[in-house]
Design an enzyme around this catalytic site. Structure first.
Site, PDB file in Angstrom:
ATOM      1  N   SER A 125      39.991 -42.181  27.392  1.00  0.00           N
ATOM      2  CA  SER A 125      40.761 -42.352  26.043  1.00  0.00           C
ATOM      3  C   SER A 125      40.342 -41.731  25.026  1.00  0.00           C
ATOM      4  CB  SER A 125      40.949 -43.985  25.712  1.00  0.00           C
ATOM      5  OG  SER A 125      39.740 -44.524  25.505  1.00  0.00           O
ATOM      6  N   LYS A 134      37.459 -46.505  19.632  1.00  0.00           N
ATOM      7  CA  LYS A 134      38.741 -45.670  19.288  1.00  0.00           C
ATOM      8  C   LYS A 134      38.331 -44.927  17.874  1.00  0.00           C
ATOM      9  CE  LYS A 134      41.192 -47.148  22.780  1.00  0.00           C
ATOM     10  NZ  LYS A 134      41.774 -46.585  24.073  1.00  0.00           N
TER      11      LYS A 134
END
Length: 262
Positions: free
Chosen positions: A42, A102
């Protein structure tokens, strides 16, 4: 009798040494740095599967999630400082309790939207500059043996998997790479998200392959993340291995050792 006492004393000293070593290691992990292994794609190409880093837990202060198993007797955050837009952050998922990594995109009060794959912050586009193609071999990656998703369609085993790469610049001037897989992916066009007070909005750099704040917690995303769930900032990759096991030395990525996270 004396030799028996000496032997028992040696065992006791060994137990004490192990005990205090564990205490010191626990304090170090709680107060300063937490190890983190990248399990998914990701955050490509900023972070690759198999990158190993230490998370700086001093960056944002401490909450109960700073301790292993969330055992710190803390309400809210103490000794805290505000994270900056663009930081790469490890945080605890507010629902399932796993640790995520993230990029911080939205601060409290921000309005965030994706339109045609472009990020808008408070109504202004974050410019993207083309930066070539990110290439990798289409093969099982890391301990989970996941294969990458490719922009260039179905790729045979051992073939080259490609993704378009862009340099995105945030309002504070910080730039980072983002990757594109789908021309019009599910989360390339969204409603406007308003970040509540005391919360943050996160996105993965691999934009079409990231369950992040664009997705609700009920659907498997992270939604808006409360400040107390922040664990720390990722500053530098210490070690990297492309193989299924860390000790497969022939899969080590020496060019990523001690690489700064940008």
């Amino acid at each position: 009798m004396a030799s028996k006492t000496k032997g028992e004393g040696g065992i006791v000293e060994t137990i004490k040494t192990v005990f205090w070593a564990l205490v010191i290691a626990g304090l170090f992990r709680t107060l300063f740095f937490q190890p983190f292994w990248i399990p998914s794609e990701s955050m490509k190409d900023t972070l690759l599967i198999g990158d190993f880093l230490f998370v700086n837990k001093m960056a944002y202060g401490y909450s109960k999630y700073s301790c292993p198993f969330a055992l710190c007797p803390i309400t809210g955050r103490i000794l805290g400082s505000e994270p900056e837009r663009g930081d790469v952050v490890v945080f605890r998922h507010p629902v399932n309790g796993t640790d995520f990594i993230k990029r911080l995109i939205g601060l409290p009060g921000d309005k965030i939207q994706m339109k045609d794959g472009i990020l808008y912050i408070n109504g202004t586009a974050a410019p993207q500059q083309p930066d070539g193609i990110f290439e990798e071999v289409f093969e099982p990656q890391g301990p989970m043996r996941n294969r990458p998703r490719c922009e260039n369609g179905a790729v045979a085993e051992g073939g080259i998997c490609q993704k378009s790469r862009f340099i995105e610049t945030l309002p504070n001037g910080r730039s980072h790479d983002v990757l594109n897989i789908d021309a019009n992916g599910y989360a390339d066009n969204t409603d406007v998200f308003t970040v509540p007070d005391g919360h943050y909005f996160f996105m993965g750099d691999n934009r079409d392959n990231s369950q992040d704040s664009r997705y609700s917690q009920a659907s498997g995303g992270v939604g808006m993340v409360p400040a107390e769930y922040l664990i720390g900032r990722a500053d530098r990759i210490i070690f990297s291995s492309a193989g299924a096991r860390m000790w497969y030395f022939w899969t080590w990525r020496a060019d990523r050792f001690f690489k700064a996270v940008e």
